[in-house]
Design an enzyme around this catalytic site. Structure first.
Site, PDB file in Angstrom:
ATOM      1  N   GLU A   1      20.411  40.786  49.826  1.00 35.19           N
ATOM      2  CA  GLU A   1      19.254  40.287  50.581  1.00 35.19           C
ATOM      3  C   GLU A   1      17.940  40.650  49.901  1.00 35.19           C
ATOM      4  O   GLU A   1      17.804  41.716  49.318  1.00 35.19           O
ATOM      5  CB  GLU A   1      19.253  40.843  52.009  1.00 35.19           C
ATOM      6  CG  GLU A   1      20.463  40.459  52.833  1.00 35.19           C
ATOM      7  CD  GLU A   1      20.642  38.958  53.037  1.00 35.19           C
ATOM      8  OE1 GLU A   1      19.745  38.178  52.668  1.00 35.19           O
ATOM      9  OE2 GLU A   1      21.708  38.569  53.551  1.00 35.19           O
TER      10      GLU A   1
ATOM     11  N   ARG B   1       9.356  27.925  46.026  1.00 32.02           N
ATOM     12  CA  ARG B   1      10.539  28.775  45.758  1.00 32.02           C
ATOM     13  C   ARG B   1      11.477  28.004  44.853  1.00 32.02           C
ATOM     14  O   ARG B   1      11.789  26.832  45.109  1.00 32.02           O
ATOM     15  CB  ARG B   1      11.190  29.109  47.105  1.00 32.02           C
ATOM     16  CG  ARG B   1      12.381  30.026  47.037  1.00 32.02           C
ATOM     17  CD  ARG B   1      11.978  31.471  46.826  1.00 32.02           C
ATOM     18  NE  ARG B   1      13.048  32.350  47.260  1.00 32.02           N
ATOM     19  CZ  ARG B   1      14.119  32.632  46.519  1.00 32.02           C
ATOM     20  NH1 ARG B   1      14.262  32.124  45.307  1.00 32.02           N
ATOM     21  NH2 ARG B   1      15.041  33.433  46.991  1.00 32.02           N
TER      22      ARG B   1
HETATM   23  O1  GFB Z   1      11.730  37.606  49.666  1.00 36.34           O
HETATM   24  P1  GFB Z   1      12.994  36.908  49.816  1.00 36.34           P
HETATM   25  O2  GFB Z   1      13.924  37.527  50.752  1.00 36.34           O
HETATM   26  O3  GFB Z   1      12.722  35.415  50.218  1.00 36.34           O
HETATM   27  O4  GFB Z   1      13.632  36.845  48.375  1.00 36.34           O
HETATM   28  P2  GFB Z   1      13.681  34.152  50.425  1.00 36.34           P
HETATM   29  C1  GFB Z   1      13.025  36.145  47.336  1.00 36.34           C
HETATM   30  C2  GFB Z   1      12.433  37.070  46.263  1.00 36.34           C
HETATM   31  O5  GFB Z   1      12.167  36.269  45.102  1.00 36.34           O
HETATM   32  C3  GFB Z   1      11.110  37.689  46.647  1.00 36.34           C
HETATM   33  C4  GFB Z   1      10.913  36.579  44.557  1.00 36.34           C
HETATM   34  O6  GFB Z   1      11.181  38.877  47.357  1.00 36.34           O
HETATM   35  C5  GFB Z   1      10.444  37.850  45.287  1.00 36.34           C
HETATM   36  O7  GFB Z   1      10.958  38.969  44.627  1.00 36.34           O
HETATM   37  N1  GFB Z   1       9.981  35.487  44.857  1.00 36.34           N
HETATM   38  C6  GFB Z   1      10.212  34.359  45.574  1.00 36.34           C
HETATM   39  C7  GFB Z   1       8.702  35.443  44.448  1.00 36.34           C
HETATM   40  N2  GFB Z   1       9.108  33.612  45.629  1.00 36.34           N
HETATM   41  C8  GFB Z   1       8.139  34.255  44.948  1.00 36.34           C
HETATM   42  C9  GFB Z   1       6.768  33.974  44.662  1.00 36.34           C
HETATM   43  O8  GFB Z   1       6.190  32.988  45.075  1.00 36.34           O
HETATM   44  N3  GFB Z   1       6.099  34.893  43.921  1.00 36.34           N
HETATM   45  C10 GFB Z   1       6.691  36.030  43.469  1.00 36.34           C
HETATM   46  N4  GFB Z   1       5.946  36.869  42.764  1.00 36.34           N
HETATM   47  N5  GFB Z   1       7.979  36.322  43.706  1.00 36.34           N
HETATM   48  C11 GFB Z   1      16.277  34.654  50.354  1.00 36.34           C
HETATM   49  C12 GFB Z   1      16.841  35.991  49.971  1.00 36.34           C
HETATM   50  O9  GFB Z   1      15.035  34.495  49.688  1.00 36.34           O
HETATM   51  O10 GFB Z   1      17.076  33.617  49.920  1.00 36.34           O
HETATM   52  C13 GFB Z   1      18.303  36.109  50.246  1.00 36.34           C
HETATM   53  O11 GFB Z   1      16.267  36.985  50.789  1.00 36.34           O
HETATM   54  C14 GFB Z   1      19.065  34.921  49.746  1.00 36.34           C
HETATM   55  O12 GFB Z   1      18.754  37.258  49.605  1.00 36.34           O
HETATM   56  C15 GFB Z   1      18.435  33.668  50.292  1.00 36.34           C
HETATM   57  O13 GFB Z   1      19.058  34.933  48.319  1.00 36.34           O
HETATM   58  C16 GFB Z   1      19.150  32.430  49.775  1.00 36.34           C
HETATM   59  O14 GFB Z   1      13.995  33.939  51.851  1.00 36.34           O
HETATM   60  O15 GFB Z   1      12.950  33.065  49.732  1.00 36.34           O
END
Ligand code: GFB
Length: 426
Positions: free
Chosen positions: A47, A288
């Site tokens: 996660e 994303r």
């Molecule tokens: O935050 P997060 O839970 O969002 O996970 P989701 C995505 C991670 O990708 C972020 C990087 O914590 C960042 O490390 N990231 C994504 C970004 N977008 C950006 C951005 O715009 N800028 C930067 N600097 N970094 C979920 C995950 O992702 O998606 C789950 O929590 C799983 O584990 C699921 O993979 C499918 O909700 O987008």
């Protein structure tokens, strides 16, 4: 030389914690077994950061609810080896304390939380750090047809293999990459219900230090009520990250709180319902990519289609600047820019030194802060990263039509179903 982070009061890992967050501790010497009890937790390893923030809220709200009657401390699980934190050249991204990303003093005004290092500093040498670990798992029959939902928990055999193993008298385990941490007992608990149901599980135990693994199995007590939003408002970002975002907004986006009509008191407890009609003169997009390209293939647009949607909105809003927060590799960002050549397209790209200091987590938060201050925001379908930006904008009182928007996938076409609105409650 003073680095940008030092300049902004950066709370580095090696900085004395007194400078970064207050201790909420009275003197607990571990001598009286139950005077203060400690709840540690961890989350399903794959996660990401923003889902973990949501799990924190479930437990912090639980602690908030029982804090008058029971003397628990919630130990903030350090950030270690998150799957999405893939940058090289930023040093090891393990055991990162919460003060690198959040204002811990602000969290403490809602729930009795302490950093892991403060907890570890209290453990007498001879004692295993953790008394009991409960790994939450779903009931096997949870999805059976005709099975009524009912809050319940019970200690049961583990359904899946666990990362804990007995070594001598104690159990070893992942424990946020702390090699010397051990636990005395590890059990699985089938669990179906809200976070406050954990009370039964914790109180059948007389242990002083209890850890809940897979804490994401416990649900929110109430999603979106005023307590939810109090907890959410207490999650102020670390000052140094807010300052970095401010600097970027000012230098590249002609944006400052004064110009943009954004007015937020220093202390979240003093925050009242706000109305922001302005916002910085730019469109912010959370684009994303990476795992969403296959995980949400239908709802995530290709770059050309994303650019078409962005261009249409830019024309409507008559703006010149676009801020893109994205996990896209450089080449994808460069391609997106070629599709939007009529506009100034920006991304936050810290110097190597600054990136080393704030790490991937800090860069992501700066991206989120910049997005949350824009005149108009467009996110990505079902990304918790976008959800957290939407919440931030709700707190600042932006008009909802400027916040709850997302890009559409090519297969869905444009326009498409937009995100559910979760209005703030005071
Ligand atoms: O935050 P997060 O839970 O969002 O996970 P989701 C995505 C991670 O990708 C972020 C990087 O914590 C960042 O490390 N990231 C994504 C970004 N977008 C950006 C951005 O715009 N800028 C930067 N600097 N970094 C979920 C995950 O992702 O998606 C789950 O929590 C799983 O584990 C699921 O993979 C499918 O909700 O987008």
């Amino acid at each position: 030389t003073v680095t940008a982070a030092e300049n902004t009061g950066f709370c580095a890992i090696d900085k004395p914690k007194e400078d970064c967050g207050d201790s909420v501790e009275e003197k607990d010497t571990f001598s009286s077994p139950l005077s203060v009890r400690y709840l540690l937790y961890d989350v399903n390893p794959p996660e990401g950061f923003n889902l973990r923030r949501d799990v924190y809220m479930r437990l912090a709200i639980f602690m908030h609810r029982i804090k008058k009657k029971e003397n628990w401390r919630l130990v903030l699980p350090p950030w270690s080896q998150l799957y999405h934190w893939q940058s090289s050249n930023v040093g090891e991204q393990i055991k990162l304390p919460w003060r690198m990303f959040f204002d811990v003093k602000s969290l403490q005004k809602f729930a009795p939380v302490i950093e892991m290092e403060e907890f570890l500093g209290k453990i007498p040498k001879h004692r295993p750090a953790i008394d009991e670990v409960y790994i939450l798992q779903h009931y096997k029959d949870m999805w059976d047809e005709g099975k009524e939902w009912q809050d319940r928990w019970s200690i049961e055999a583990c359904i899946e293999s666990t990362p804990y193993s007995k070594s001598g008298k104690a159990f070893k385990g992942p424990f946020w990459t702390y090699k010397n941490l051990t636990a005395q007992k590890v059990e699985c608990a089938s669990f179906q219900g809200h976070a406050t149901l954990l009370k039964g599980l914790l109180n059948q135990s007389k242990a002083k230090v209890v850890m809940i693994d897979h804490a994401e199995v416990a649900l929110h007590d109430t999603y979106g009520d005023h307590v939810y939003w109090e907890c959410r408002r207490s999650m102020r970002f670390a000052h140094h990250l807010v300052e970095i975002a401010k600097g970027f907004r000012k230098t590249h986006l002609d944006s400052s709180d004064d110009y943009d009509g954004i007015n937020r008191p220093e202390d979240w407890l003093e925050e009242k319902e706000q109305t922001t009609r302005g916002g910085g003169p730019y469109l912010a997009v959370h684009l994303r990519r990476k795992d969403f390209l296959w995980g949400r293939a239908k709802q995530v647009p290709d770059l050309q289609f994303a650019a078409e949607q962005i261009e249409e909105k830019m024309k409507e809003l008559q703006l010149r600047k676009i801020f893109i927060a994205t996990d896209a590799p450089k080449a994808e960002f460069a391609e997106l820019k070629t599709h939007l050549s009529k506009f100034k397209v920006l991304r936050f790209e810290p110097s190597p030194t600054l990136k080393f200091e704030i790490k991937d987590g800090g860069v992501a938060i700066v991206d989120q802060i910049i997005c949350s201050h824009a005149k108009y925001f467009i996110g990505t379908h079902e990304s918790t990263f976008s959800f957290r930006i939407q919440e931030e904008r709700e707190i600042m009182g932006f008009q909802r039509n400027t916040t709850f928007n997302r890009l559409c996938g090519r297969e869905e076409g444009f326009p498409c179903t937009q995100p559910t609105q979760w209005p703030i409650v005071y």
